[in-house]
Design a protein around this motif. Sequence first.
Motif, mmCIF file in Angstrom:
data_model
loop_
_atom_site.group_PDB
_atom_site.id
_atom_site.type_symbol
_atom_site.label_atom_id
_atom_site.label_comp_id
_atom_site.label_asym_id
_atom_site.label_seq_id
_atom_site.Cartn_x
_atom_site.Cartn_y
_atom_site.Cartn_z
ATOM 1 N N THR A 207 -5.468 -26.531 -5.152
ATOM 2 C CA THR A 207 -4.709 -27.779 -4.993
ATOM 3 C C THR A 207 -4.512 -28.184 -3.536
ATOM 4 O O THR A 207 -4.326 -29.364 -3.244
ATOM 5 C CB THR A 207 -3.338 -27.661 -5.677
ATOM 6 O OG1 THR A 207 -2.605 -26.557 -5.102
ATOM 7 C CG2 THR A 207 -3.495 -27.421 -7.178
ATOM 8 N N GLU A 208 -4.567 -27.218 -2.626
ATOM 9 C CA GLU A 208 -4.400 -27.542 -1.208
ATOM 10 C C GLU A 208 -5.644 -28.200 -0.599
ATOM 11 O O GLU A 208 -5.586 -28.674 0.542
ATOM 12 C CB GLU A 208 -4.053 -26.274 -0.416
ATOM 13 C CG GLU A 208 -2.640 -25.764 -0.685
ATOM 14 C CD GLU A 208 -2.362 -24.440 0.010
ATOM 15 O OE1 GLU A 208 -3.310 -23.882 0.615
ATOM 16 O OE2 GLU A 208 -1.219 -23.957 -0.073
ATOM 17 N N HIS B 66 -2.851 -22.638 -5.631
ATOM 18 C CA HIS B 66 -2.736 -23.356 -4.361
ATOM 19 C C HIS B 66 -4.054 -23.353 -3.586
ATOM 20 O O HIS B 66 -4.302 -24.264 -2.778
ATOM 21 C CB HIS B 66 -1.629 -22.742 -3.494
ATOM 22 C CG HIS B 66 -1.905 -21.345 -3.050
ATOM 23 N ND1 HIS B 66 -1.640 -20.245 -3.836
ATOM 24 C CD2 HIS B 66 -2.448 -20.852 -1.898
ATOM 25 C CE1 HIS B 66 -1.984 -19.149 -3.197
ATOM 26 N NE2 HIS B 66 -2.485 -19.490 -2.017
#
Length: 214
Positions: free
Chosen positions: A187-188, A184
Amino acid sequence: MVVKVYGSWRSACSQRVIACFLEKGVDFEIINIDLEAGEHKQPPFLLRQPFGQVPVIEDGDFRLFESRAIVRYYANKYAEQGPNLLGSTAEERALVDQWLEIEAHNFNDMVYTLVLQLVILPRMGERGNLALVSSCEQKLEKVLDVYEERLSKSRYLAGKEFTLADLSHLPGIRYLIDEANLGHLVTERKRVNAWWEDISNRPAWKKLIKIANF
């Protein structure tokens, strides 16, 4: 001449060197060093690397350790072979060096601690320090925010072309995503994620992943 790489497919620093060799088409062979058995701390290996760290390369009579020094050396030695990984101008080369320093001191230190606490220690039957994990994750988030800003201005960290600045991050980000379950963090961040998708799909890195059976 075939370059001997004393290291391990599991070692991020060994992966950095192997990725460079695959990009540049350098012939090499892996001399496996059993890290779990502590082979890198034994006298025979310490004769090659007095600090007990992998990898070490031997190219004929020439021996070199420290993965970032190795990739710089081969990117320069084979400058006319494969992609230009060093930059074309003095300014581009300076930016490559800048981001290699950032990767080594701002990014890698955090990743190493996270992987140690979340992956390596539990694998050895020990409990990781979750407070330390939380602190490192927060620090790494701030580092990756800087990357997000940088990548809003250029496709790659040092400019328009893929260089060692990007290549050097491949092992650490793979560990974050695949081993530490911290994907994350990538991907964030829209631009960081797009950059990762780009560099991790290069044929050389995909070949490494296949050979290493990750």
